[in-house]
Design an enzyme around this catalytic site. Structure first.
Site, PDB file in Angstrom:
ATOM      1  N   LYS A   1       0.829  -1.209   0.000  1.00  0.00           N
ATOM      2  CA  LYS A   1       0.000   0.000   0.000  1.00  0.00           C
ATOM      3  C   LYS A   1       0.866   1.263   0.000  1.00  0.00           C
ATOM      4  CE  LYS A   1      -3.692  -2.427   2.438  1.00  0.00           C
ATOM      5  NZ  LYS A   1      -4.365  -2.669   3.741  1.00  0.00           N
TER       6      LYS A   1
ATOM      7  N   GLY B   1     -12.354  -5.655   5.149  1.00  0.00           N
ATOM      8  CA  GLY B   1     -13.658  -6.279   5.310  1.00  0.00           C
ATOM      9  C   GLY B   1     -14.428  -6.291   4.002  1.00  0.00           C
TER      10      GLY B   1
END
Length: 436
Positions: free
Chosen positions: A207, A306
């Site tokens: 990231k 999630g």
């Protein structure tokens, strides 16, 4: 005028994220149509296990032949949520060749081979969007790529991995050790059965590479990112941080050098003051600071992983890409015009918190201070305390040194020199200090 012919979408992967993408496409179909200006239709779903029951998905759409699906020629957008390097890379480039734009959540692939993927998208006039690859539902990629396109970003600092933040938060708030906190994270579903990618910092490093490339308009690969995980963080480290009025977080830090001639990208645990906004980011949440010349300091906060949060980011990209399709013009692609080199970690200016086990006798502090002076590292604070059991351990004390900012190579050299002192029995912990 609303177009009646639907835009066809192929979904590669139907796990936690993919199933949520399919569900939202179905339940919010009317809203998506209104926002895009045309209906969207799920035209195929590529999976590895076709026999698995997938609620809300027509079994006739399910296939194990992902290559045939992306080669169909009538697919407008491919959503890739299978992860990994291959076959994802080949499927994405094949999709471009056969007329489809791509929405991806694949941080590992983008951090490893983003330049080639962007080049392929540009060659075929397609879009490559990947908001979901960084920080889940938090809008971060598009603000950096579009909203701040007219500004100069100098620093990106943040918590971009929910698993490690949960573990460190539990160690801080409950006094648990690393293993206990990891077990709790696994039981709650925050950590995978094999948590290596998270706890060793690989996920955050991917990231960081993506964010640094976008923020500084240069190419940064995951191999350019200095990476340290949290497996060596101890309860004693957490307690030391607390005594300093700090807490410990795994941070992704991307910076432009003061002279503007290079950039750095790193991921490692660090102590940050409790007064810093990132210190209050709890459990599995993510938060990222962006510092720009005109905009100042911006903070992005929210759930970083999630199924539903990640699917939200995927669907946001889907809407944007579909609008571009209707307008017959792709959105912004890669911006790497600065071609700035990525400096090694040794050149980065940092601060250290060093905890030493030393002989409890006169002159030890002077020896330690001499080592720091010889390495050109200035000391900020020193705390020495005899241990309650010092008589049983042949006169041992704890010496904690916090440095001023210095090149990381000099600080590493200092630690190696300290290890060679006869009066230093051991280096109990070393941690960088950030956020001041």
């Amino acid at each position: 005028m609303m177009r009646t012919r639907p835009l066809k979408v192929a979904l590669l992967g139907c796990g936690v994220v993919g199933s949520e993408v399919a569900r939202i496409m179905t339940t919010h179909a009317d809203d998506l149509t209104a926002r895009i200006g045309a209906p969207v239709e799920l035209a195929g779903v590529a999976v590895r296990r076709p026999s698995k029951v997938r609620e809300g998905i027509d079994p006739a759409l399910v296939t194990t032949d992902a290559t045939a699906l992306v080669k169909r020629g009538d697919i407008d957008v491919v959503i890739e949520v299978i992860g990994g390097i291959e076959p994802a890379r080949t499927l994405i480039t094949t999709a471009f060749e056969h007329g489809a734009s791509v929405v991806s959540a694949n941080k590992a692939l983008l951090a490893e081979d983003g330049a080639a993927l962007h080049a392929a998208a540009e060659q075929y006039g397609r879009d490559l969007y990947y908001e979901a690859a960084v920080a889940g539902a938090i809008p971060l990629v598009r603000p950096l790529r579009e909203s701040l396109a007219g500004d100069k970003v100098n620093r990106v600092l943040g918590i971009v991995n929910g698993t490690t933040n949960f573990i460190l938060d539990k160690m801080d708030t409950s006094g648990a050790g690393y293993s206990e906190a990891l077990d709790e994270a696994t039981a709650l579903g925050y950590a995978e059965a094999d948590p290596t990618a998270d706890v060793e910092g690989f996920d955050a490093a991917a990231k960081a590479a993506i964010l640094a490339g976008i923020a500084f308009h240069t190419r940064v690969r995951i191999g350019d990112v200095h990476r340290e995980g949290i497996t060596e963080v101890t309860a004693a480290d957490i307690a030391s941080a607390r005594r300093m009025g700090c807490t410990v977080k795994l941070l992704a830090i991307c910076e432009r050098a003061a002279d503007g001639a290079s950039v750095t990208a790193r991921v490692h645990p660090a102590m940050i003051p409790l007064s810093h906004p990132l210190a209050s980011v709890r459990e599995a949440y993510n938060a990222v600071f962006v510092e720009a010349e005109a905009a100042g300091q911006l903070m992005f906060y929210g759930p970083g992983a999630g199924g539903a949060p990640t699917a939200s980011a995927v669907l946001g990209d889907l809407v944007a890409v579909c609008r571009n399709k209707l307008n017959e013009a792709p959105g912004p692609g890669e911006s790497a015009y600065t071609r700035l080199p990525v400096s090694p970690m040794g050149d980065v200016v940092t601060r250290y918190h060093i905890s030493l086990d030393v002989a409890d006798k006169p002159g030890v502090l002077a020896q330690v201070a001499t080592v720091f002076a010889d390495q050109g590292v200035s000391i900020d604070t020193v705390r020495q305390q005899s241990r309650p059991d010092s008589q049983e351990t042949d006169g041992e004390a704890s010496l904690v040194v916090v440095t001023h900012r210095a090149p990381d190579a000099a600080l590493s050299g200092t630690v190696e020199a300290l290890r060679k002192l006869d009066t230093v029995r051991g280096v109990a912990s070393i941690m960088r200090v950030e956020g001041e």
